[in-house]
Design a protein around this motif. Structure first.
Motif, PDB file in Angstrom:
ATOM      1  N   LEU A  57       1.397  -2.631   7.023  1.00 12.58           N
ATOM      2  CA  LEU A  57       0.375  -3.617   6.696  1.00 12.58           C
ATOM      3  C   LEU A  57      -0.958  -2.966   6.342  1.00 12.58           C
ATOM      4  O   LEU A  57      -1.608  -3.362   5.374  1.00 12.58           O
ATOM      5  CB  LEU A  57       0.197  -4.605   7.848  1.00 12.58           C
ATOM      6  N   LYS A  58      -1.380  -1.943   7.079  1.00 11.63           N
ATOM      7  CA  LYS A  58      -2.667  -1.289   6.789  1.00 11.63           C
ATOM      8  C   LYS A  58      -2.660  -0.633   5.413  1.00 11.63           C
ATOM      9  O   LYS A  58      -3.629  -0.725   4.681  1.00 11.63           O
ATOM     10  CB  LYS A  58      -3.006  -0.255   7.866  1.00 11.63           C
ATOM     11  N   TYR A  60      -0.777  -1.460   2.856  1.00 12.75           N
ATOM     12  CA  TYR A  60      -0.765  -2.539   1.861  1.00 12.75           C
ATOM     13  C   TYR A  60      -2.170  -3.109   1.699  1.00 12.75           C
ATOM     14  O   TYR A  60      -2.629  -3.325   0.584  1.00 12.75           O
ATOM     15  CB  TYR A  60       0.218  -3.637   2.272  1.00 12.75           C
ATOM     16  N   GLU A  61      -2.859  -3.342   2.785  1.00  8.04           N
ATOM     17  CA  GLU A  61      -4.210  -3.889   2.727  1.00  8.04           C
ATOM     18  C   GLU A  61      -5.176  -2.930   2.035  1.00  8.04           C
ATOM     19  O   GLU A  61      -6.058  -3.367   1.290  1.00  8.04           O
ATOM     20  CB  GLU A  61      -4.704  -4.251   4.125  1.00  8.04           C
ATOM     21  N   ARG A  62      -5.018  -1.619   2.258  1.00 10.00           N
ATOM     22  CA  ARG A  62      -5.863  -0.633   1.550  1.00 10.00           C
ATOM     23  C   ARG A  62      -5.613  -0.683   0.056  1.00 10.00           C
ATOM     24  O   ARG A  62      -6.548  -0.684  -0.743  1.00 10.00           O
ATOM     25  CB  ARG A  62      -5.606   0.784   2.082  1.00 10.00           C
ATOM     26  N   SER A  64      -4.466  -3.174  -1.611  1.00  7.70           N
ATOM     27  CA  SER A  64      -4.979  -4.464  -2.061  1.00  7.70           C
ATOM     28  C   SER A  64      -6.489  -4.405  -2.275  1.00  7.70           C
ATOM     29  O   SER A  64      -7.004  -4.884  -3.294  1.00  7.70           O
ATOM     30  CB  SER A  64      -4.623  -5.540  -1.031  1.00  7.70           C
ATOM     31  N   ALA A  65      -7.209  -3.793  -1.334  1.00  8.08           N
ATOM     32  CA  ALA A  65      -8.665  -3.705  -1.446  1.00  8.08           C
ATOM     33  C   ALA A  65      -9.084  -2.883  -2.660  1.00  8.08           C
ATOM     34  O   ALA A  65     -10.011  -3.260  -3.391  1.00  8.08           O
ATOM     35  CB  ALA A  65      -9.256  -3.108  -0.169  1.00  8.08           C
TER      36      ALA A  65
END
Length: 98
Positions: A57-58, A60-62, A64-65
């Motif tokens: 998840l981390k 993926y979120e990076r 995404s950002a």
């Protein structure tokens, strides 16, 4: 050559999977940072999809950002600036020819 859908996907914060032949990728994809370049074949695409699917998840979120940041580089103001510079360049060229 310019994939509007690539800009839209980046703006939405999606990790990107692109072929090296997608020219918008040079602006919106930093391979390994916010997505991956995949070979232009089934195996390359399958590999990239699996890599993205395996992200925690981390990570993926990076990705995404970063996609969101890169997507925001082109907006209404930047389009207007580009248009105005193009018009000014055309006017200078026209004046030089006269």
């Amino acid at each position: 050559h310019w994939g509007v859908v690539v800009h839209e996907a980046a703006s939405m914060g999606l990790p990107l999977i692109l072929s090296p032949f997608v020219h918008a990728g040079t602006r919106f994809l930093s391979s390994g940072i916010n997505g991956l370049y995949a070979g232009p074949d089934v195996q390359g695409l399958a590999w990239a999809m699996e890599e993205i699917d395996q992200l925690d998840l981390k990570s993926y979120e990076r990705m995404s950002a970063v996609s969101s940041q890169l997507g925001s580089l082109i907006n209404l103001e930047s389009w207007v600036d580009n248009f105005e510079r193009s018009v000014a360049r055309l006017r200078r060229t026209k004046c030089q020819r006269s």
